[in-house]
Design an enzyme around this catalytic site. Structure first.
Site, PDB file in Angstrom:
ATOM      1  N   ARG A 104      42.608  37.668  38.175  1.00  0.00           N
ATOM      2  CA  ARG A 104      41.782  36.993  39.158  1.00  0.00           C
ATOM      3  C   ARG A 104      41.833  35.497  38.908  1.00  0.00           C
ATOM      4  O   ARG A 104      41.516  35.049  37.800  1.00  0.00           O
ATOM      5  CB  ARG A 104      40.350  37.493  38.963  1.00  0.00           C
ATOM      6  CG  ARG A 104      39.577  37.629  40.197  1.00  0.00           C
ATOM      7  CD  ARG A 104      38.332  38.407  39.938  1.00  0.00           C
ATOM      8  NE  ARG A 104      37.470  37.840  38.919  1.00  0.00           N
ATOM      9  CZ  ARG A 104      36.159  37.937  38.933  1.00  0.00           C
ATOM     10  NH1 ARG A 104      35.574  38.560  39.926  1.00  0.00           N
ATOM     11  NH2 ARG A 104      35.422  37.438  37.982  1.00  0.00           N
ATOM     12  N   THR A 108      39.446  30.548  42.646  1.00  0.00           N
ATOM     13  CA  THR A 108      39.337  31.138  43.996  1.00  0.00           C
ATOM     14  C   THR A 108      38.811  32.567  43.952  1.00  0.00           C
ATOM     15  O   THR A 108      38.384  33.105  44.967  1.00  0.00           O
ATOM     16  CB  THR A 108      40.720  31.182  44.685  1.00  0.00           C
ATOM     17  OG1 THR A 108      41.564  32.079  43.917  1.00  0.00           O
ATOM     18  CG2 THR A 108      41.365  29.803  44.721  1.00  0.00           C
ATOM     19  N   ASP A 200      33.276  40.113  30.319  1.00  0.00           N
ATOM     20  CA  ASP A 200      34.701  40.164  30.687  1.00  0.00           C
ATOM     21  C   ASP A 200      35.359  41.342  29.964  1.00  0.00           C
ATOM     22  O   ASP A 200      35.520  41.340  28.742  1.00  0.00           O
ATOM     23  CB  ASP A 200      35.376  38.843  30.291  1.00  0.00           C
ATOM     24  CG  ASP A 200      36.802  38.774  30.839  1.00  0.00           C
ATOM     25  OD1 ASP A 200      37.095  37.840  31.604  1.00  0.00           O
ATOM     26  OD2 ASP A 200      37.620  39.658  30.494  1.00  0.00           O
ATOM     27  N   ASP A 203      38.618  40.604  27.840  1.00  0.00           N
ATOM     28  CA  ASP A 203      38.327  39.848  26.614  1.00  0.00           C
ATOM     29  C   ASP A 203      37.616  40.708  25.581  1.00  0.00           C
ATOM     30  O   ASP A 203      37.895  40.626  24.386  1.00  0.00           O
ATOM     31  CB  ASP A 203      37.463  38.618  26.945  1.00  0.00           C
ATOM     32  CG  ASP A 203      38.284  37.510  27.591  1.00  0.00           C
ATOM     33  OD1 ASP A 203      39.523  37.516  27.438  1.00  0.00           O
ATOM     34  OD2 ASP A 203      37.685  36.647  28.253  1.00  0.00           O
TER      35      ASP A 203
END
Ligand code: PRP
Ligand code: URA
Length: 209
Positions: A104, A108, A200, A203
């Site tokens: 991603r 944006t 995340d 991560d």
């Protein structure tokens, strides 16, 4: 319209709470994600067709049932989808695994595709697209479009957490794809992260932050 299946088995919910916990480190996080994926796979495959077969026990011949129908293809979205694969393969060891690389763009929030390697016969397989997070839905929608462009048609999406925004986006773009998730969370924050979420996923799986 596709259906959202929330798999609320107590063991899945218990493990999901541990996955959400920010104190859970990468080793436990990885193990828990795989365990939940295995448990979820049980539900995702509930509609597999069966055929009657004959089996000889040590005592006599009897009728049993065996899985029939199409073979299974698993398609994790890189990176975080990899975290669920081993768990699912424990349950469906004969599944073939394709990979789609999508990340991603942090500004944006739109998906950027960088890799695609799928089994040759995806048109003959029941496919399960795998990604722990359905946030805006952009990554999953792009991956599913990749698959459809290459002939795949029987597709389910399996995630750990889904945001209402992602569900709506997926319904709009791929109304034929059922979503299987362990929870539907509240909403996205301004950075496109799921609230309350788990942070995340990539991560936390790979210890990159
Ligand atoms: C995460 C996650 C999904 C995507 C979800 O991946 O694993 O693929 O974000 O967000 P979306 O629904 O808004 O598209 P990320 O882009 O962080 O890449 P990574 O797996 O390589 O870390
Ligand atoms: N991707 C993640 O890893 N987490 C989120 O909350 C949203 C997208």
């Amino acid at each position: 319209m596709s259906t959202v299946h929330v798999i609320d088995h107590p063991l899945i919910q218990h493990k999901l709470t541990m996955i959400r916990d920010k104190e859970t480190g990468p080793k436990d996080f990885r193990e828990l994600v795989n365990e939940v994926a295995l448990l979820m796979a049980y539900e995702v495959t509930r509609d597999m067709p069966l055929v009657d077969v004959e089996v000889e026990t040590p005592i006599c011949i009897t009728k049993g049932r065996a899985v029939a129908g199409k073979k299974v293809g698993l398609v994790p979205i890189l990176r975080a989808g990899l975290g669920m694969i081993d768990g699912i393969l424990q349950l469906i060891p004969t599944a073939k695994v394709g990979h789609i690389g999508v990340y991603r763009d942090p500004d944006t929030l739109r998906p950027v595709e960088y890799y695609c390697k799928l089994p040759d016969d995806i048109d003959q397989r029941d496919l399960i697209v795998i990604d722990p997070m359905l946030a805006t839905g952009g990554s999953a929608a792009a991956a599913i479009q990749f698959i459809k462009d290459r002939g795949g048609s029987s597709i389910k999406l399996m995630c750990l957490l889904a945001a209402p925004e992602g569900i709506e986006a997926l319904h709009k773009e791929h109304s034929d794809v059922d979503i299987y998730t362990a929870a539907v969370d509240e909403r996205l924050n301004g950075h496109g992260y799921i609230i309350p979420g788990l942070g995340d996923a990539g991560d936390r799986l790979f210890g990159t932050k």
